[in-house]
Each structure stands twice: as structure tokens, then as C-alpha cells.
Design a protein around this motif. Sequence first.
Motif, PDB file in Angstrom:
ATOM      1  N   THR A   1       0.572  -1.169   0.026  1.00 54.65           N
ATOM      2  CA  THR A   1      -0.811  -0.407   0.027  1.00 54.65           C
ATOM      3  C   THR A   1       1.228   1.487   0.046  1.00 54.65           C
ATOM      4  O   THR A   1       1.639   0.734   0.835  1.00 54.65           O
TER       5      THR A   1
ATOM      6  N   ASN B   1      -5.844  -7.872  -6.806  1.00 52.37           N
ATOM      7  CA  ASN B   1      -6.512  -6.841  -6.925  1.00 52.37           C
ATOM      8  C   ASN B   1      -6.268  -5.401  -6.551  1.00 52.37           C
ATOM      9  O   ASN B   1      -5.507  -4.898  -5.998  1.00 52.37           O
TER      10      ASN B   1
ATOM     11  N   ASN C   1      -6.276  -1.265  -6.439  1.00 56.12           N
ATOM     12  CA  ASN C   1      -6.935   0.380  -6.560  1.00 56.12           C
ATOM     13  C   ASN C   1      -6.046   1.049  -5.783  1.00 56.12           C
ATOM     14  O   ASN C   1      -5.072   1.001  -5.360  1.00 56.12           O
TER      15      ASN C   1
ATOM     16  N   LYS D   1      -6.787   5.282  -5.638  1.00 52.53           N
ATOM     17  CA  LYS D   1      -7.690   6.644  -5.468  1.00 52.53           C
ATOM     18  C   LYS D   1      -6.906   7.950  -5.759  1.00 52.53           C
ATOM     19  O   LYS D   1      -5.710   7.828  -5.021  1.00 52.53           O
TER      20      LYS D   1
ATOM     21  N   SER E   1     -10.704   7.269  -9.647  1.00 50.04           N
ATOM     22  CA  SER E   1     -10.240   5.241  -8.415  1.00 50.04           C
ATOM     23  C   SER E   1     -10.286   4.859  -9.636  1.00 50.04           C
ATOM     24  O   SER E   1     -11.361   4.649 -10.992  1.00 50.04           O
TER      25      SER E   1
ATOM     26  N   ASP F   1     -10.508   0.353  -9.691  1.00 51.85           N
ATOM     27  CA  ASP F   1     -10.582  -0.954  -8.660  1.00 51.85           C
ATOM     28  C   ASP F   1     -10.369  -1.699  -9.711  1.00 51.85           C
ATOM     29  O   ASP F   1     -11.621  -2.493 -10.124  1.00 51.85           O
ATOM     30  N   GLN F   2      -9.338  -3.291  -9.823  1.00 50.81           N
ATOM     31  CA  GLN F   2      -9.270  -3.910 -10.737  1.00 50.81           C
ATOM     32  C   GLN F   2      -9.391  -4.708 -10.395  1.00 50.81           C
ATOM     33  O   GLN F   2      -7.928  -5.501  -9.556  1.00 50.81           O
ATOM     34  N   GLN F   3     -10.022  -5.782 -10.982  1.00 47.22           N
ATOM     35  CA  GLN F   3      -9.354  -7.739 -10.590  1.00 47.22           C
ATOM     36  C   GLN F   3      -8.428  -7.914 -11.464  1.00 47.22           C
ATOM     37  O   GLN F   3      -8.852  -8.213 -12.953  1.00 47.22           O
TER      38      GLN F   3
ATOM     39  N   SER G   1      -2.835   0.297  -3.816  1.00 45.93           N
ATOM     40  CA  SER G   1      -2.597  -0.783  -3.234  1.00 45.93           C
ATOM     41  C   SER G   1      -2.928  -1.999  -4.135  1.00 45.93           C
ATOM     42  O   SER G   1      -3.636  -1.956  -5.087  1.00 45.93           O
TER      43      SER G   1
ATOM     44  N   LYS H   1     -13.494 -10.610  -4.616  1.00 43.27           N
ATOM     45  CA  LYS H   1     -14.733  -9.874  -5.002  1.00 43.27           C
ATOM     46  C   LYS H   1     -15.322  -9.990  -6.446  1.00 43.27           C
ATOM     47  O   LYS H   1     -14.521  -9.355  -7.760  1.00 43.27           O
TER      48      LYS H   1
ATOM     49  N   LEU I   1     -16.836  -8.012  -8.593  1.00 46.58           N
ATOM     50  CA  LEU I   1     -16.354  -7.543  -9.895  1.00 46.58           C
ATOM     51  C   LEU I   1     -15.553  -7.800 -10.542  1.00 46.58           C
ATOM     52  O   LEU I   1     -16.197  -7.752 -12.255  1.00 46.58           O
TER      53      LEU I   1
END
Length: 538
Positions: A195, A222, A224, A226, A260, A262-264, A296, A332, A335
Amino acid sequence: MILKPYFFFPVLISLLGLTACSDDKSSDPQEESSSSSSSLESSSSSYSNRLDVDYLDTLISGDTANFYLSDSIESPLRLFLGELPSGTRITIRSATTSIKNDTLRVREEIAGALIPTEPVIENETEIYKNYTYPGEGANLLSNTFITTEKSGYYFVELRGAFGTDSHLRISIETQKSYYRYIGDTTTVPFTMGDTIQGFFLIGTGADSLNLNLKTPTGYSINVNAKNTSFKTSGATKISLLKAITLTDEKGKTIASNADSIDQQLLPQDSTTWRVTLKPLSFATYISGPYAFFKASATARELDKGEYFASPDSIQKVGDTLTIVRPRNDAAKYYLRQDQYVWLADLKKGDSLYVFHEIEGYYTGPSYPATYAILNKSGDSIATITTANYVYVAKSDGPYYLHYTRLNSPPKTETQELTLKTFIQRPNFVTDLYFYDEDKAKRYSTMSLTQGDSLVLSDLVMGVTPATASNAVYWYIPCEDLAYIGSAAYSTSTCSGTEQLISANKIYSLGIGGDVGRLIALSKADPQKRDTLTITILE
């Protein structure tokens, strides 16, 4: 001069018109700090690589201190914070009484004053300066400063016109190395489990940052990132980052957004991904000097069926493979959903019918899925749909299904995901027959007395090869529904030549001597069937 407070004896010392008191982590402005015994020392920063600065006292993170001043004290008043690494957050809450034109700065002994993260208000306008204003009386005001040097010796400096009853109340919280990135380079190390909190120095630091993430197979990643810096101008929300972009090692954009991502990610082999962040090109009176972000990368070891090297497997052609995945907050599934299924080893020219469905999450046009047929190398060689479900093998070898669905919300709070895969293979079943287990032989005829019933699940089917399911669909020719079936089916409502029977029980409806046919159609092979002739007795 240096004033060092000790917190053991309730003695109030006044020297040269100054008294220092300290509270241990007290935040109530009205609460009087505990009295302290104090001693004076004459030197301050005396190391050869430091400037010679006279400090009044040392502030301790988490403490609240009170300083009672007089007009004999010269401005500025300096309070030592200590040696702090880069990226340290220094949050100050302060208020003064009877000090005119007061300003509060945080300085490094050599590099100079820092610009706080929040603006000051001058002439009813917000503006970023290298100082902040204390509150007044009991009203403590807060602002945060960030160390941007590699490391240094920092202090708080209070300037103003001190009077006979001047008072400073101040508390400080230092979070060392809170920001890992301080806008001084275009890359930083980024690994699974990392992170990174950081900031750009808008217009003066790096104009972009690349976070390169190397991932192995067998893990779901994952990513992420932001944007945590937004300003408002009237009703307009202004982002201090121009873009956050995720690309693969070939430069293909996977996701891009100013706010942002947020991706798998599901790596098929060891590969590299890149998160690129770009701030505004220049600072304004609205933006201020900093653009903050947080990124992260978390990893979850994949279960069977979630990656190509460890697929789920069809056990028998014609049986439904059902996989239930319990709720997994790290996975998740809302997602991304993935499933790899070994379907069959085919010869060139073999046909394969493939069907797939899920339960527990939304489907349909608003939540589309992709169904790829993969070869032995994991390469996508064809796609199927619910309408076009047939694949014809181009060469000998194993074939797989890769199911993917993105951004599908769960239907219930359990967030359980059920995946069902069903295949058929025309001309695969070589033999299908009714089988009497007690007598260990085949049969093709039977009799029922008038009004008697037959439970279909009690009938046993034999099948060849053994890798085919013996499950069947039941049909009755339309003209035979007068003799066998149920009240739910009739010759007049039968469409086509045969009626699919969904009930588990049928009855003899005719009279003695009538004959009805029950057809078993293989679920494994839609071209293979067998017929049972049923004679009705008086």
C-alpha cells in the motif's frame, strides 16, 4: 534558551516572564494542563551539519503544551520537533491569546518553511502560504504539514507581537514516513501486498508516477488506486489528478479514471502491470501544491477452477458440473468472476455443445459475460453464446471453457456464487438402453395395469461409453398421450411430434390393450435415444 518540562512535580516555575506547562494527550482547550517543573539550558542545535537555532522547548507527539509568554520574550518563538524522515505528516492544533499578527510555521533548519496542506483565509479568500494561523482563545485550529526533504531537523515557529499575558496552547501529532512517495521520482517499487500513500508536488515535482507490478500465475490480484485530493470551486468538484491508468505489459489499457480504479486481475502467467498516475500540470490558488493518492495491490491465492493451470473438470458428458463458491471478500466476485473448465479431449471434426449459467449474481444484457473456448496452450480460439453454443474441433487435443463476467452485483447478502457447466457431444454415445438391475439385462417392453403409475426416476438406463452420463430427457409421442402421461399433458395441446415430460410420474390412461411409448433421450448425446413400449392391461 531551551525549556524542558518534566511531568512529576506540581510546581509552577516562572522565569523571565515565561511559564511552560504540558498536558499528556489532552485535547480540551478549557482543561488546565498539569503543572510542570522546568529547567533551562542554553544551547540547541549544535551538530556540525545543523544551523545554530535557539529552541524554547521540545514538543512531543501526542502531548499538549501551554506556554505563558510576556512582552520580554522575543518573536519568533521556536519549538523543536526532532529529526524527521521524508513523508512525515505533522498535524498541529493551536490557539493563542493576546498575540497580535500571529502566524505559525513548520521549518526545517536548512531547507526552510513548509507549505501546509490546507489554505489560510486572507481577505475572505483561501490562499496557500508557507504558514498557518492559530485559533483564538479556546478555539484550536488545525493544519497539517508534510516533510518533503529526505530527512531533516524540524521545528515550529510562532511569530507575532507578544504582550504581558500572551498564551500559546499547542498539540502536535507526527506520523513518521506516512507518505512513501513524495513527488521526487517517476517510479517506486510496488509489489503484491503493498500500500503506497503519496503526493505529487504540483508543477514542481515529477509529472507522473509509474507503479510496476509483477505478478505470478495462481493468484488473483486486486489493484486499487484512489485520488484522495479534490477541491471545490463553487459547485464544481476539481480533481487534482488528471488520470489514473492501468495497463498490461503490452501497453493495453485495462482501466482509466481520474478518480479511482478498482480492478481484479487474473494473470495467466508471470507478467507485469503498470499503474500510471498523473497530477495537474500547474498549481493554482484553488488546487494548492499537493495532489494526494493511495494505491494498493492485494493478492489472493486462487482456488481450483479460477485459473487455467488448475481447471474444474467435467466428470461425465451430460452431467451438470456445479461449483459453489462461498462469499469471499478478497475475491470480490461482484467485480470479476472467472471459471476455467476442462471440457473434453476431442478429435478433429468432433462437435461440442457448451452451456453455462450462474446463480446468486445478476446476469442479462446489463451484466454481459464472455465464454471463450481455449486450446491446450490456454489460447482463446473461439467464443460461444447462449444462442451459438456449438464448437467444432479444428485439431486433436484437450479443450477448455473460460467464463468471465465483470461488474455483476450479488442478488443476496450471502454473496454466494454458483457456477453450472453442461456439455453434450453428438455421436459420442454408442449405446443407450433400459436396464433391469435385478435381472441384469436389457429390456424394451413393459406392462401397466389400467390406472397404474410409473415413477420415471426408478427407471435405470445403461450407457456406453462409461464417460457419458446415463441421465436422460423423457418424451412421449403426441398420439400416445391418450394412453400414458398425466392430466397435465394432452394430445390437443401437444406441440410438434413429442411431448417433453417434466413430471417424475406418469399414469396409464388408456384401456386394456392400448400401447404407449416412452422415449429416453440421452443428455450426453442429443442424437441417441431408446424407446420403451408400455402395454396397458385390464
